[in-house]
Write an enzyme that holds these catalytic residues in place. Structure first.
Site, PDB file in Angstrom:
ATOM      1  N   CYS A 189      12.871  -5.955   8.999  1.00 16.46           N
ATOM      2  CA  CYS A 189      12.011  -5.048   8.241  1.00 16.46           C
ATOM      3  C   CYS A 189      10.970  -4.494   9.212  1.00 16.46           C
ATOM      4  CB  CYS A 189      11.347  -5.785   7.087  1.00 16.46           C
ATOM      5  SG  CYS A 189      10.291  -4.736   6.061  1.00 16.46           S
TER       6      CYS A 189
ATOM      7  N   CYS B 108      -1.106   2.571   6.060  1.00 16.85           N
ATOM      8  CA  CYS B 108      -0.376   3.556   5.255  1.00 16.85           C
ATOM      9  C   CYS B 108      -1.373   4.360   4.442  1.00 16.85           C
ATOM     10  CB  CYS B 108       0.598   2.845   4.309  1.00 16.85           C
ATOM     11  SG  CYS B 108       1.623   3.969   3.321  1.00 16.85           S
TER      12      CYS B 108
ATOM     13  N   CYS C 228       7.701  -8.095   0.148  1.00 16.27           N
ATOM     14  CA  CYS C 228       7.472  -6.671  -0.099  1.00 16.27           C
ATOM     15  C   CYS C 228       6.064  -6.431  -0.624  1.00 16.27           C
ATOM     16  CB  CYS C 228       8.510  -6.176  -1.108  1.00 16.27           C
ATOM     17  SG  CYS C 228       8.358  -4.445  -1.531  1.00 16.27           S
TER      18      CYS C 228
ATOM     19  N   CYS D  41      -0.581   3.021  -2.594  1.00 15.50           N
ATOM     20  CA  CYS D  41       0.058   2.476  -3.794  1.00 15.50           C
ATOM     21  C   CYS D  41      -0.750   1.261  -4.261  1.00 15.50           C
ATOM     22  CB  CYS D  41       1.505   2.090  -3.510  1.00 15.50           C
ATOM     23  SG  CYS D  41       2.545   3.500  -3.049  1.00 15.50           S
TER      24      CYS D  41
ATOM     25  N   CYS E 126       0.203  -2.550  -3.416  1.00 15.26           N
ATOM     26  CA  CYS E 126       0.633  -2.823  -2.044  1.00 15.26           C
ATOM     27  C   CYS E 126      -0.580  -3.080  -1.152  1.00 15.26           C
ATOM     28  CB  CYS E 126       1.437  -1.637  -1.507  1.00 15.26           C
ATOM     29  SG  CYS E 126       1.986  -1.828   0.201  1.00 15.26           S
TER      30      CYS E 126
ATOM     31  N   GLU F 109       2.911  -5.543  11.668  1.00 17.17           N
ATOM     32  CA  GLU F 109       3.745  -6.678  11.304  1.00 17.17           C
ATOM     33  C   GLU F 109       5.185  -6.223  11.085  1.00 17.17           C
ATOM     34  OE1 GLU F 109       0.719  -9.850   9.246  1.00 17.17           O
ATOM     35  OE2 GLU F 109       1.564  -8.302   7.931  1.00 17.17           O
TER      36      GLU F 109
END
Length: 356
Positions: free
Chosen positions: A106, A113, A336, A117, A120, A93
Site C-alpha cells: 500500500c 492529503c 485503511c 475526508c 480519514c 507511511e
C-alpha cells in the site's frame, strides 16, 4: 543553485534522452535503469558495468535518491507499516499486507492529503506536498528489499497517504517506471489506483495507454451524505462520477471497485444499501465494504457486524458483487484511513478551499 535531476524518477525514455543530450549511447540508460529498478542499487558508484568516468560524471550531474527506512512496525496479523524519511526530511507511511491472497504494497502518493475526508486521519494532515515519481517508486524499492521480495510477485494499491489523481503526472510516471520490463515489471493488472473521483483527472486517466485497476472512494449513495463525508463531492457530485465510470474503458472481465467505509448510523442503513444498489445497477461494479477503522480524532463509530452483514446482503440480493474488507494492521494504525505522520500538518480546510 540548480537542483539535480533524480535518476530514480526518470522513465527509461527520459533517461535515454538525458544521456543522448550528453553525447552518450542509449544503451547506457538501460544499464542505469536496470541497476536502480531491477537490482535495487542506491549508489551510482555501485553500477560496476559503467566506466568509472561515466559514474563520476553521473554523480556530478544527477542525484539518486531513495527513501530512508526510519521505523518499522509489525501487526499481530502480519501486516507491516514502514515509516519512510524523504530527502528533505518529510515523512510518509507505506504498508505491506501479506496473504491478501497476494502480497500487497500500500503506497502513498502525497505527504498528507488535501481531500479532508472526515473519517480519514491522513486528511487531517492537509497536503504537505506531492511526492515525485522517484519517491513513489522509491517506496516500492525500499519495501522489496526490506521484505526480501525482489523475486516475488506482488500487488500495489495506491491507497496510502494522498489522493493519486491530485498528483496525476508524477503518479502516472511512477506507474510507467514500475511497469517497465527493464525494472520491476509490475503489470498494470496488479496495480489499483484509489480516488475520490477528481473528474478532469479521471477522464484523463480513461485515455491512458497504461491502465491500472480503478477504485472509487464513494462512501455514500447520495450527495447530501457524501458531501458531509467527502468535501470534494460539493464540486464533483455522485451523478457525474457515476457517469464517468459508465464511460470508463474496462477489459472484458474487469470491474470498477467502489469503496464504501461503513459508519454507524451515518451511511449503513438498509435504505442506503438499496439506494446504492440502484445507483450502481448499470455499472460494471463491485463494492468493497470497509467497516470503519476507528481511531482517536475520528468522530464516527464502527457499525456492528450485524449491520455490516445486512448491508452486504442487500447489495448481493440486488445482484451487486460485494465483499467486506477484513481490517489488517489496526493494532499498529496501519489500516485503511489510519495513516498519519504527526508534526508536518497543514490546514486541510484552506487547501480544499483552493481546490473547490
Amino acid at each position: 543553485m540548480v537542483k539535480k535531476m533524480d535518476l530514480a524518477g526518470l522513465e527509461l525514455s527520459a533517461l535515454e534522452a538525458q544521456l543522448e543530450s550528453r553525447g552518450l549511447p542509449r544503451f547506457r540508460a538501460r544499464q542505469i535503469f536496470r541497476w536502480i529498478h531491477h537490482r535495487g542499487v542506491t549508489d551510482i558508484a555501485a553500477m560496476t558495468d559503467l566506466p568509472l568516468e561515466l559514474r563520476t560524471s553521473l554523480a556530478e550531474s544527477f542525484t539518486l535518491t531513495t527513501p530512508t527506512l526510519a521505523a518499522r512496525e509489525k501487526s499481530s496479523d502480519g501486516t507491516e507499516k514502514f515509516l519512510l524519511r524523504l530527502d528533505d526530511g518529510k515523512q510518509i507511511e507505506s504498508v505491506f499486507i501479506p496473504d491478501t491472497p497476494a502480497m500487497t504494497f500500500c503506497i502513498s502518493t502525497q505527504v498528507g492529503c488535501a481531500m479532508a475526508c472526515s473519517f480519514c486521519l491522513t486528511g487531517k494532515m492537509g497536503l504537505v506536498r506531492n511526492l515525485t515519481a522517484g519517491e513513489i517508486v522509491g517506496q516500492v524499492r525500499v519495501l522489496v528489499d526490506a521484505l526480501a521480495m525482489r523475486d516475488t510477485r506482488f500487488n500495489i494499491v495506491l491507497m496510502g497517504m494522498g489522493e493519486p489523481l491530485h498528483n496525476y503526472d508524477e503518479t502516472m510516471s511512477a506507474l510507467r517506471i514500475l511497469a517497465d520490463d527493464q525494472g520491476l515489471e509490475v503489470s498494470p493488472r496488479r496495480v489499483t489506483l484509489s480516488t475520490v473521483g477528481l473528474l478532469p483527472a479521471l477522464e484523463r486517466l480513461a485515455k491512458e495507454p497504461l491502465m491500472p485497476n480503478l477504485a472509487i472512494s464513494l462512501h455514500a449513495p447520495t450527495d447530501a451524505v457524501r458531501g458531509e463525508l467527502v468535501p470534494i463531492n460539493k464540486k464533483y457530485g455522485i451523478a457525474d462520477i457515476i457517469a464517468a465510470c459508465r464511460k470508463f474503458p474496462l477489459k472484458k472481465r474487469s470491474r470498477i471497485t467502489f469503496e464504501y467505509v461503513l459508519l454507524a448510523g451515518v451511511n449503513d442503513s438498509a435504505a442506503q444499501a438499496r439506494t446504492l444498489a440502484k445507483l450502481l445497477a448499470n455499472v460494471k461494479a463491485k463494492v468493497n465494504l470497509i467497516p470503519l477503522n476507528a481511531a482517536p480524532g475520528i468522530r464516527f463509530e464502527r457499525p456492528s457486524d450485524a449491520a455490516v452483514d445486512r448491508f452486504a446482503q442487500i447489495l448481493a440480493d440486488h445482484h451487486i458483487l460485494v465483499s467486506v474488507r477484513k481490517s489488517r494492521g489496526r493494532d499498529i494504525r496501519a489500516a485503511c484511513g489510519q495513516l498519519i505522520v504527526e508534526g508536518q500538518k497543514k490546514s486541510p480546510a484552506q487547501q480544499l478551499a483552493g481546490i473547490l
